[in-house]
Write a protein that holds these residues in place. Structure first.
Motif, PDB file in Angstrom:
ATOM      1  N   PRO A 117      -8.979 -13.131  -4.832  1.00 10.79           N
ATOM      2  CA  PRO A 117      -8.812 -13.354  -6.597  1.00 10.79           C
ATOM      3  C   PRO A 117      -8.386 -13.917  -7.165  1.00 10.79           C
ATOM      4  O   PRO A 117      -7.314 -14.658  -6.931  1.00 10.79           O
ATOM      5  CB  PRO A 117      -9.265 -11.754  -6.634  1.00 10.79           C
ATOM      6  N   GLU A 118      -8.521 -13.482  -8.170  1.00 14.51           N
ATOM      7  CA  GLU A 118      -8.066 -14.672  -9.329  1.00 14.51           C
ATOM      8  C   GLU A 118      -6.502 -13.631  -9.381  1.00 14.51           C
ATOM      9  O   GLU A 118      -6.541 -12.328  -8.772  1.00 14.51           O
ATOM     10  CB  GLU A 118      -8.666 -14.339 -10.834  1.00 14.51           C
ATOM     11  N   GLY A 119      -5.667 -14.992  -9.933  1.00 16.99           N
ATOM     12  CA  GLY A 119      -4.004 -13.970 -10.321  1.00 16.99           C
ATOM     13  C   GLY A 119      -3.920 -14.175  -9.003  1.00 16.99           C
ATOM     14  O   GLY A 119      -2.252 -13.702  -8.851  1.00 16.99           O
ATOM     15  N   PHE A 120      -4.230 -14.457  -7.350  1.00 15.96           N
ATOM     16  CA  PHE A 120      -3.725 -14.382  -6.130  1.00 15.96           C
ATOM     17  C   PHE A 120      -2.911 -15.705  -5.294  1.00 15.96           C
ATOM     18  O   PHE A 120      -2.510 -15.397  -4.450  1.00 15.96           O
ATOM     19  CB  PHE A 120      -4.127 -13.546  -5.592  1.00 15.96           C
ATOM     20  N   ALA A 121      -3.451 -16.146  -6.178  1.00 16.11           N
ATOM     21  CA  ALA A 121      -2.880 -17.327  -5.779  1.00 16.11           C
ATOM     22  C   ALA A 121      -1.628 -17.967  -5.098  1.00 16.11           C
ATOM     23  O   ALA A 121      -1.407 -18.619  -3.913  1.00 16.11           O
ATOM     24  CB  ALA A 121      -3.398 -19.127  -6.414  1.00 16.11           C
ATOM     25  N   ARG A 122      -0.705 -17.329  -5.808  1.00 11.78           N
ATOM     26  CA  ARG A 122       1.239 -17.418  -5.371  1.00 11.78           C
ATOM     27  C   ARG A 122       1.381 -16.791  -3.785  1.00 11.78           C
ATOM     28  O   ARG A 122       2.075 -17.421  -3.392  1.00 11.78           O
ATOM     29  CB  ARG A 122       2.159 -17.154  -6.533  1.00 11.78           C
ATOM     30  N   VAL A 123       0.576 -15.352  -3.935  1.00 17.12           N
ATOM     31  CA  VAL A 123       0.913 -14.745  -2.792  1.00 17.12           C
ATOM     32  C   VAL A 123       0.034 -15.154  -1.563  1.00 17.12           C
ATOM     33  O   VAL A 123       0.752 -14.406  -0.096  1.00 17.12           O
ATOM     34  CB  VAL A 123       0.982 -13.337  -3.500  1.00 17.12           C
ATOM     35  N   ASP A 149      -0.850  -3.893  -9.325  1.00 16.54           N
ATOM     36  CA  ASP A 149       0.018  -3.311  -8.471  1.00 16.54           C
ATOM     37  C   ASP A 149      -0.833  -3.623  -7.067  1.00 16.54           C
ATOM     38  O   ASP A 149       0.723  -4.218  -6.740  1.00 16.54           O
ATOM     39  CB  ASP A 149      -0.665  -1.717  -8.937  1.00 16.54           C
ATOM     40  N   VAL A 150      -1.581  -3.877  -6.853  1.00 11.84           N
ATOM     41  CA  VAL A 150      -1.368  -4.144  -5.914  1.00 11.84           C
ATOM     42  C   VAL A 150      -0.949  -5.493  -5.694  1.00 11.84           C
ATOM     43  O   VAL A 150      -0.376  -6.079  -4.323  1.00 11.84           O
ATOM     44  CB  VAL A 150      -3.275  -4.815  -5.504  1.00 11.84           C
ATOM     45  N   ARG A 151      -1.281  -6.700  -6.578  1.00 11.62           N
ATOM     46  CA  ARG A 151      -0.031  -8.050  -6.320  1.00 11.62           C
ATOM     47  C   ARG A 151       0.879  -7.504  -6.205  1.00 11.62           C
ATOM     48  O   ARG A 151       1.532  -8.162  -5.734  1.00 11.62           O
ATOM     49  CB  ARG A 151      -0.741  -9.271  -8.016  1.00 11.62           C
ATOM     50  N   GLU A 152       1.838  -7.201  -7.116  1.00  9.18           N
ATOM     51  CA  GLU A 152       3.045  -6.862  -7.191  1.00  9.18           C
ATOM     52  C   GLU A 152       3.572  -6.183  -5.387  1.00  9.18           C
ATOM     53  O   GLU A 152       4.765  -6.741  -5.278  1.00  9.18           O
ATOM     54  CB  GLU A 152       3.665  -5.198  -7.804  1.00  9.18           C
ATOM     55  N   ILE A 153       3.056  -5.098  -5.179  1.00  8.92           N
ATOM     56  CA  ILE A 153       2.699  -4.571  -4.239  1.00  8.92           C
ATOM     57  C   ILE A 153       2.704  -6.084  -2.959  1.00  8.92           C
ATOM     58  O   ILE A 153       4.108  -6.453  -1.834  1.00  8.92           O
ATOM     59  CB  ILE A 153       1.862  -3.458  -2.964  1.00  8.92           C
ATOM     60  N   LEU A 154       1.839  -7.159  -2.881  1.00  8.51           N
ATOM     61  CA  LEU A 154       2.031  -8.262  -1.623  1.00  8.51           C
ATOM     62  C   LEU A 154       2.826  -9.025  -2.403  1.00  8.51           C
ATOM     63  O   LEU A 154       3.480  -9.803  -1.148  1.00  8.51           O
ATOM     64  CB  LEU A 154       1.374  -8.782  -1.753  1.00  8.51           C
ATOM     65  N   ALA A 156       6.332  -8.582  -3.087  1.00  5.93           N
ATOM     66  CA  ALA A 156       7.259  -8.224  -2.885  1.00  5.93           C
ATOM     67  C   ALA A 156       8.626  -8.593  -1.439  1.00  5.93           C
ATOM     68  O   ALA A 156       7.450  -9.435  -1.064  1.00  5.93           O
ATOM     69  CB  ALA A 156       7.273  -6.152  -2.456  1.00  5.93           C
ATOM     70  N   ASP A 157       9.321  -8.971  -1.116  1.00  4.52           N
ATOM     71  CA  ASP A 157       9.741  -9.183   0.171  1.00  4.52           C
ATOM     72  C   ASP A 157       9.085  -9.016   1.335  1.00  4.52           C
ATOM     73  O   ASP A 157       8.287  -8.049   1.364  1.00  4.52           O
ATOM     74  CB  ASP A 157      10.773  -9.070   0.262  1.00  4.52           C
ATOM     75  N   ALA A 158       9.112  -9.546   2.178  1.00  8.10           N
ATOM     76  CA  ALA A 158       8.015  -9.424   3.472  1.00  8.10           C
ATOM     77  C   ALA A 158       8.796  -7.877   4.017  1.00  8.10           C
ATOM     78  O   ALA A 158      10.289  -7.944   3.830  1.00  8.10           O
ATOM     79  CB  ALA A 158       7.810 -10.855   4.921  1.00  8.10           C
ATOM     80  N   THR A 187       6.872   1.944   4.735  1.00  8.43           N
ATOM     81  CA  THR A 187       6.700   1.384   3.969  1.00  8.43           C
ATOM     82  C   THR A 187       5.498   1.738   3.229  1.00  8.43           C
ATOM     83  O   THR A 187       5.441   1.569   1.847  1.00  8.43           O
ATOM     84  CB  THR A 187       6.436   0.109   4.802  1.00  8.43           C
ATOM     85  N   LEU A 188       5.046   2.365   4.093  1.00  7.64           N
ATOM     86  CA  LEU A 188       3.499   3.335   3.211  1.00  7.64           C
ATOM     87  C   LEU A 188       3.710   4.281   2.125  1.00  7.64           C
ATOM     88  O   LEU A 188       3.725   4.552   0.735  1.00  7.64           O
ATOM     89  CB  LEU A 188       3.178   3.710   3.725  1.00  7.64           C
ATOM     90  N   ALA A 189       4.843   5.221   2.898  1.00  7.11           N
ATOM     91  CA  ALA A 189       5.277   5.758   1.866  1.00  7.11           C
ATOM     92  C   ALA A 189       6.140   5.966   0.373  1.00  7.11           C
ATOM     93  O   ALA A 189       5.888   6.486  -0.681  1.00  7.11           O
ATOM     94  CB  ALA A 189       6.897   7.253   2.454  1.00  7.11           C
ATOM     95  N   LYS A 190       7.035   4.728   1.023  1.00 10.25           N
ATOM     96  CA  LYS A 190       7.405   3.786  -0.588  1.00 10.25           C
ATOM     97  C   LYS A 190       6.038   3.516  -1.252  1.00 10.25           C
ATOM     98  O   LYS A 190       7.244   3.992  -3.200  1.00 10.25           O
ATOM     99  CB  LYS A 190       8.697   2.835   0.159  1.00 10.25           C
ATOM    100  N   THR A 191       5.248   3.365  -0.716  1.00 10.71           N
ATOM    101  CA  THR A 191       4.198   2.279  -2.354  1.00 10.71           C
ATOM    102  C   THR A 191       3.749   3.280  -2.834  1.00 10.71           C
ATOM    103  O   THR A 191       3.382   2.943  -3.686  1.00 10.71           O
ATOM    104  CB  THR A 191       3.466   1.919  -0.975  1.00 10.71           C
ATOM    105  N   PHE A 192       3.541   4.964  -2.403  1.00 10.15           N
ATOM    106  CA  PHE A 192       2.946   5.603  -2.288  1.00 10.15           C
ATOM    107  C   PHE A 192       3.764   6.270  -3.868  1.00 10.15           C
ATOM    108  O   PHE A 192       2.996   6.423  -4.763  1.00 10.15           O
ATOM    109  CB  PHE A 192       2.639   6.725  -1.356  1.00 10.15           C
TER     110      PHE A 192
END
Length: 245
Positions: A117-123, A149-154, A156-158, A187-192
């Motif tokens: 979607p829009e805004g996700f080109a860089r990632v 927030d979803v974009r910020e999550i994606l 982040a460093d691999a 990984t998921l817990a940190k995201t939550f």
């Protein structure tokens, strides 16, 4: 001087079908006919057709032209509404141009144009095909602030656990799955913890919870293999416990 339907349409820069349509809508008077039955259009028809075209060119609906009848022009309210639509169209076009510029800047045109979607080109280039498809579905399910927030999550460093999950084969053995469950849960817990709304997303949905849940559930089941689905279910449950939710 009298013109045929084709000649009138050509003079007005429109089509024969448009002329016939305006007749059907009562916007253009029927002309006289020659003895052989052919229509004879005159200057009043040409002027009226050009008036209709002018109004249509600036976006005046046919219904508004019908309402005015033989009068020429439109109301201030209609023009204000058209101007507001044009303003939004321009803003949308500017956003689209910015998105295209982002796509070209990151050299990921084939991956980005239809797959994020829009805004996700860089990632986009660093996402798996499943992740890219998920972002498209998420953009229809979650409101814009949640997508930020979803974009910020994606962005982040691999994360090794996420990479391992995305590449997990369908025939992964139990030992491999168990190890990944524990790693992925962290990984998921940190995201939550960072984005607590993810565990209770109702306030951030664009659709009713039932429809949103069904869309996301079906998408995940379609995109991931049985081993991944097993790991995801167990890691999510474990992550909720670790995050205190």
């Amino acid at each position: 001087m009298a013109w045929s339907t084709r000649e009138l349409a050509d003079l007005a820069g429109t089509t024969v079908n448009a002329v016939r349509h305006y007749h059907q809508r009562g916007l253009l008077d029927e002309p006289d006919r020659r003895t052989n039955g052919y229509k004879q259009y005159g200057v009043p028809h040409l002027v009226r057709l050009l008036q209709i075209r002018r109004l249509r060119d600036i976006g005046v609906p046919l219904g508004e032209i019908e309402r005015l009848g033989a009068e020429v022009g439109t109301s201030r309210d209609v023009l204000v509404a058209i101007d507001a639509e044009l303003k939004e169209t321009i803003a949308r076009s500017e956003r689209t141009r910015a998105e295209i510029a982002e796509m070209l800047r990151h050299g990921s045109v084939t991956e980005v144009v239809t797959n994020v979607p829009e805004g996700f080109a860089r990632v986009a280039p660093r996402l798996s095909p499943a992740e890219r498809s998920l972002t498209l579905v998420y953009s229809q399910v979650f409101e814009p602030t949640a997508m930020d927030d979803v974009r910020e999550i994606l962005e982040a460093d691999a994360d090794p656990a996420t990479a391992a999950f995305e590449s997990l084969p369908a025939d992964a053995d139990e030992e491999t799955r168990d190890l990944l469950v524990n790693q992925f849960a962290d990984t998921l817990a940190k995201t939550f913890v960072t984005y607590p709304w993810i565990t209770t997303p109702e306030a951030h949905l664009q659709q009713d919870p039932a429809s949103a849940g069904a869309a996301m559930g079906e998408t995940i089941r379609a995109l991931y293999n049985p081993a991944q689905l097993d790991v995801l279910a167990r890691a999510t449950s474990l992550a909720r416990a670790r995050a205190g939710g």
